[in-house]
Every structure is written in structure tokens, then in C-alpha cells.
Design a protein around this motif. Structure first.
Motif, PDB file in Angstrom:
ATOM      1  N   LEU A  73       0.814  -1.215   0.000  1.00  0.00           N
ATOM      2  CA  LEU A  73       0.000   0.000   0.000  1.00  0.00           C
ATOM      3  C   LEU A  73       0.851   1.270   0.000  1.00  0.00           C
ATOM      4  N   LEU A  74       1.822   1.340   0.903  1.00  0.00           N
ATOM      5  CA  LEU A  74       2.638   2.550   0.970  1.00  0.00           C
ATOM      6  C   LEU A  74       3.481   2.715  -0.284  1.00  0.00           C
ATOM      7  N   ALA A  75       4.043   1.633  -0.781  1.00  0.00           N
ATOM      8  CA  ALA A  75       4.843   1.727  -2.004  1.00  0.00           C
ATOM      9  C   ALA A  75       3.975   2.146  -3.190  1.00  0.00           C
ATOM     10  N   PHE A  76       2.745   1.633  -3.254  1.00  0.00           N
ATOM     11  CA  PHE A  76       1.825   2.045  -4.318  1.00  0.00           C
ATOM     12  C   PHE A  76       1.565   3.548  -4.258  1.00  0.00           C
ATOM     13  N   LEU A  77       1.328   4.045  -3.047  1.00  0.00           N
ATOM     14  CA  LEU A  77       1.061   5.479  -2.883  1.00  0.00           C
ATOM     15  C   LEU A  77       2.283   6.314  -3.256  1.00  0.00           C
ATOM     16  N   MET A  78       3.463   5.880  -2.863  1.00  0.00           N
ATOM     17  CA  MET A  78       4.671   6.612  -3.202  1.00  0.00           C
ATOM     18  C   MET A  78       4.977   6.527  -4.700  1.00  0.00           C
ATOM     19  N   TYR A  79       4.703   5.385  -5.297  1.00  0.00           N
ATOM     20  CA  TYR A  79       4.914   5.214  -6.741  1.00  0.00           C
ATOM     21  C   TYR A  79       3.970   6.115  -7.530  1.00  0.00           C
ATOM     22  N   ARG A  80       2.714   6.153  -7.104  1.00  0.00           N
ATOM     23  CA  ARG A  80       1.703   6.928  -7.826  1.00  0.00           C
ATOM     24  C   ARG A  80       1.916   8.427  -7.677  1.00  0.00           C
ATOM     25  N   SER A  81       2.384   8.849  -6.520  1.00  0.00           N
ATOM     26  CA  SER A  81       2.502  10.271  -6.214  1.00  0.00           C
ATOM     27  C   SER A  81       3.815  10.893  -6.666  1.00  0.00           C
ATOM     28  N   HIS A  82       4.819  10.066  -7.001  1.00  0.00           N
ATOM     29  CA  HIS A  82       6.164  10.553  -7.355  1.00  0.00           C
ATOM     30  C   HIS A  82       6.854  11.248  -6.180  1.00  0.00           C
ATOM     31  N   LEU A  83       6.409  11.008  -4.954  1.00  0.00           N
ATOM     32  CA  LEU A  83       7.010  11.680  -3.802  1.00  0.00           C
ATOM     33  C   LEU A  83       8.419  11.166  -3.518  1.00  0.00           C
ATOM     34  N   VAL A  84       8.716   9.961  -3.957  1.00  0.00           N
ATOM     35  CA  VAL A  84      10.071   9.407  -3.890  1.00  0.00           C
ATOM     36  C   VAL A  84      10.380   8.814  -5.261  1.00  0.00           C
ATOM     37  N   PRO A  85      11.648   8.538  -5.572  1.00  0.00           N
ATOM     38  CA  PRO A  85      11.962   7.941  -6.877  1.00  0.00           C
ATOM     39  C   PRO A  85      11.200   6.641  -7.102  1.00  0.00           C
ATOM     40  N   ARG A  86      10.671   6.504  -8.284  1.00  0.00           N
ATOM     41  CA  ARG A  86       9.842   5.331  -8.581  1.00  0.00           C
ATOM     42  C   ARG A  86      10.586   3.997  -8.450  1.00  0.00           C
ATOM     43  N   PRO A  87      11.849   3.890  -8.838  1.00  0.00           N
ATOM     44  CA  PRO A  87      12.552   2.616  -8.623  1.00  0.00           C
ATOM     45  C   PRO A  87      12.583   2.211  -7.154  1.00  0.00           C
ATOM     46  N   MET A  88      12.680   3.189  -6.257  1.00  0.00           N
ATOM     47  CA  MET A  88      12.659   2.891  -4.831  1.00  0.00           C
ATOM     48  C   MET A  88      11.299   2.339  -4.422  1.00  0.00           C
ATOM     49  N   ALA A  89      10.226   2.992  -4.888  1.00  0.00           N
ATOM     50  CA  ALA A  89       8.878   2.519  -4.561  1.00  0.00           C
ATOM     51  C   ALA A  89       8.606   1.154  -5.167  1.00  0.00           C
ATOM     52  N   LEU A  90       9.174   0.910  -6.347  1.00  0.00           N
ATOM     53  CA  LEU A  90       8.985  -0.382  -7.003  1.00  0.00           C
ATOM     54  C   LEU A  90       9.553  -1.515  -6.149  1.00  0.00           C
ATOM     55  N   LEU A  91      10.623  -1.233  -5.435  1.00  0.00           N
ATOM     56  CA  LEU A  91      11.199  -2.233  -4.536  1.00  0.00           C
ATOM     57  C   LEU A  91      10.191  -2.632  -3.461  1.00  0.00           C
ATOM     58  N   GLY A  92       9.426  -1.651  -2.954  1.00  0.00           N
ATOM     59  CA  GLY A  92       8.390  -1.952  -1.975  1.00  0.00           C
ATOM     60  C   GLY A  92       7.227  -2.720  -2.576  1.00  0.00           C
ATOM     61  N   LEU A  93       6.879  -2.394  -3.807  1.00  0.00           N
ATOM     62  CA  LEU A  93       5.783  -3.098  -4.479  1.00  0.00           C
ATOM     63  C   LEU A  93       6.123  -4.571  -4.687  1.00  0.00           C
ATOM     64  N   ILE A  94       7.380  -4.870  -4.864  1.00  0.00           N
ATOM     65  CA  ILE A  94       7.817  -6.257  -5.015  1.00  0.00           C
ATOM     66  C   ILE A  94       8.061  -6.900  -3.655  1.00  0.00           C
ATOM     67  N   GLY A  95       8.777  -6.182  -2.792  1.00  0.00           N
ATOM     68  CA  GLY A  95       9.172  -6.748  -1.507  1.00  0.00           C
ATOM     69  C   GLY A  95       8.027  -6.977  -0.548  1.00  0.00           C
ATOM     70  N   GLY A  96       7.015  -6.102  -0.578  1.00  0.00           N
ATOM     71  CA  GLY A  96       5.894  -6.251   0.346  1.00  0.00           C
ATOM     72  C   GLY A  96       5.131  -7.555   0.157  1.00  0.00           C
ATOM     73  N   PRO A  97       4.597  -7.814  -1.053  1.00  0.00           N
ATOM     74  CA  PRO A  97       3.906  -9.090  -1.280  1.00  0.00           C
ATOM     75  C   PRO A  97       4.806 -10.299  -1.053  1.00  0.00           C
ATOM     76  N   LEU A  98       6.086 -10.179  -1.421  1.00  0.00           N
ATOM     77  CA  LEU A  98       7.019 -11.283  -1.208  1.00  0.00           C
ATOM     78  C   LEU A  98       7.156 -11.599   0.278  1.00  0.00           C
ATOM     79  N   MET A  99       7.223 -10.554   1.103  1.00  0.00           N
ATOM     80  CA  MET A  99       7.332 -10.744   2.542  1.00  0.00           C
ATOM     81  C   MET A  99       6.074 -11.391   3.109  1.00  0.00           C
ATOM     82  N   SER A 100       4.904 -10.943   2.653  1.00  0.00           N
ATOM     83  CA  SER A 100       3.651 -11.517   3.135  1.00  0.00           C
ATOM     84  C   SER A 100       3.506 -12.973   2.716  1.00  0.00           C
TER      85      SER A 100
END
Length: 238
Positions: free
Chosen positions: A149-176
Motif C-alpha cells: 500500500l505505501l509503495a503504491f502510494l509513493m509510486y503513484r505520487s512521485h514523492l520518492v523515486p519510482r525505482p525505490m517505490a517499485l522495490l516496496g511493491l515487489i518486496g511487500g507481497p514477497l514478505m507476506s
């Protein structure tokens, strides 16, 4: 809308404090969590109580990140922002239950007296409760909240670099998914596969905390210059 720098820096510091308090708390708990006969031994109660304080700090900083970021994130997706806030609350509920189970073991050691050995099964069950809360809270819910969720919000908003947010989009589901695998006994929670599965999420959260603390939120023109703000650059200017 340019998000306030103070909000970004506050969120970044809170994220870094979650790391410090979580790691310190786990280290302080070690004598109790690794000794199945803790309540009949000499104990390290003061150390355990300090660990509980660290986890209380963890709860405060976890909720703090959601409170501080919510006013900013809701402008990009209120549904996802509410989901992130709710995930933080659920995570902290699991952590609180884990704290109570640990404190109950300390109470048993201090009050059982000469009959302490009779309460060993109870103490071990309470330690097991803490293990399950750690798996289901920091080990599963975090992947949904801080990861997806947080990585999606950061990816969509451009508030942080998208490659960084993409790491959360991958890592979050993998962790769960790893948490579910541990739940069904595929491998242990402290095993190498579990560590590898959680590493991307850890890197995402650490990099987010450092980035927000040092840099803050990205400004719209930063996204334009890196090619991620093409839509904004095409918008008519007044």
C-alpha cells in the motif's frame, strides 16, 4: 501540491526510529526467547522490561508514520491511504499482544516461587504467542501495509523515486507470502529463505526513511526532469 518538507522529515525520522526500536527490542528479549527454562533460571527481567519499552516506542513510531503521512497520501488515493493507516493499527495490535505475553512470562518468573517448574508449559506457550504475533504482525501485515500500500502510494505520487517505490511493491507481497509459507511450515521464520524474502522490504523501508530524512519529498519539477512527470510537464501553465 508540494508536500511540506517538515512532514517528510518527520516521517523519515519516525521510520528510522521504528528500525532502532524494533532491533533493540528484539536484542533485549533474547534471553527470554531463547531459553525455554527462563522462569526457573536467574532471569534477566530488567533487560526484558527495557525490551518491552522499546516495543512500546515501536508502536508509537509505527502509528506516527501513518498519522504524519496520511494528510499527504490521501490526496493521491484516499482508499489506499486509509488502508495503510489501518494496516499500521493492526500491526501494532499484534505487537501489543506480543508485549503482554512477554510481560506475563516475567510475572510468572517473579511470582511462581519454588513451584516455578510447574508453570514451564504456560511460560513456553506465552513465548509461542509472542512468536506468532511477530509472524502475523511484522512478518505479514507489514508486507501489505508498508510494502504494497505505501509503495503504491509513493509510486503513484512521485514523492520518492519510482525505482525505490517499485522495490516496496515487489518486496511487500514477497514478505507476506513468505509469512504464509512460514505459517504452513515450509521453512522456519529465522531461516535463509525467510531472510531472503524479507530483505527487499527491509531495504525499501530503510531507504524510504533515509530518503525522507535527508532529501524530503520530491518536488513536481524533479519528476519532470527524470522523465516520470511527463504528464505534469504537458499540463498548461498559468
Amino acid at each position: 501540491m508540494q508536500a511540506p518538507t517538515r512532514t517528510a522529515r518527520t516521517a523519515g525520522v519516525l521510520f528510522l526510529l521504528t528500525f532502532v526500536s524494533a532491533i533493540t527490542g528484539a536484542a533485549l528479549y533474547a534471553p527470554l526467547l531463547t531459553d525455554p527454562d527462563y522462569i526457573i533460571g536467574p532471569g534477566a527481567d530488567t533487560r526484558i522490561l527495557l525490551g518491552a519499552v522499546c516495543e512500546l516506542v515501536l508502536i508509537i513510531t509505527n502509528i506516527g508514520t501513518a498519522v504524519v503521512l496520511f494528510p499527504v497520501l490521501r490526496h493521491h488515493s484516499e482508499t489506499a491511504a486509509v488502508g495503510y493507516f489501518a494496516a499500521r493499527i493492526v500491526e501494532c495490535t499484534f505487537i501489543a499482544v506480543g508485549i503482554l505475553s512477554i510481560l506475563a512470562v516475567v510475572t510468572l518468573r517473579q511470582t511462581a516461587g519454588p513451584d516455578a517448574a510447574e508453570y514451564l508449559p504456560v511460560a513456553r506457550a506465552l513465548v509461542a504467542v509472542h512468536g506468532w504475533t511477530f509472524l502475523l504482525g511484522p512478518g505479514f501485515v507489514v508486507g501489505i501495509g508498508n510494502g504494497l500500500l505505501l509503495a503504491f502510494l509513493m509510486y503513484r505520487s512521485h514523492l520518492v523515486p519510482r525505482p525505490m517505490a517499485l522495490l516496496g511493491l515487489i518486496g511487500g507481497p514477497l514478505m507476506s507470502m513468505s509469512g504464509v509459507a512460514v505459517l504452513f511450515g515450509a521453512y522456519g521464520q529465522s531461516s535463509i529463505p525467510s531472510a531472503l524474502a524479507t530483505l527487499p522490504e527491509i531495504i525499501w523501508e530503510a531507504s524510504l526513511g533515509i530518503y525522507l530524512t535527508v532529501v524530503g519529498f520530491r518536488r513536481p519539477r524533479d519528476a519532470e526532469t527524470t522523465g516520470t512527470g511527463a504528464q505534469e510537464s504537458r499540463a498548461p501553465r498559468s
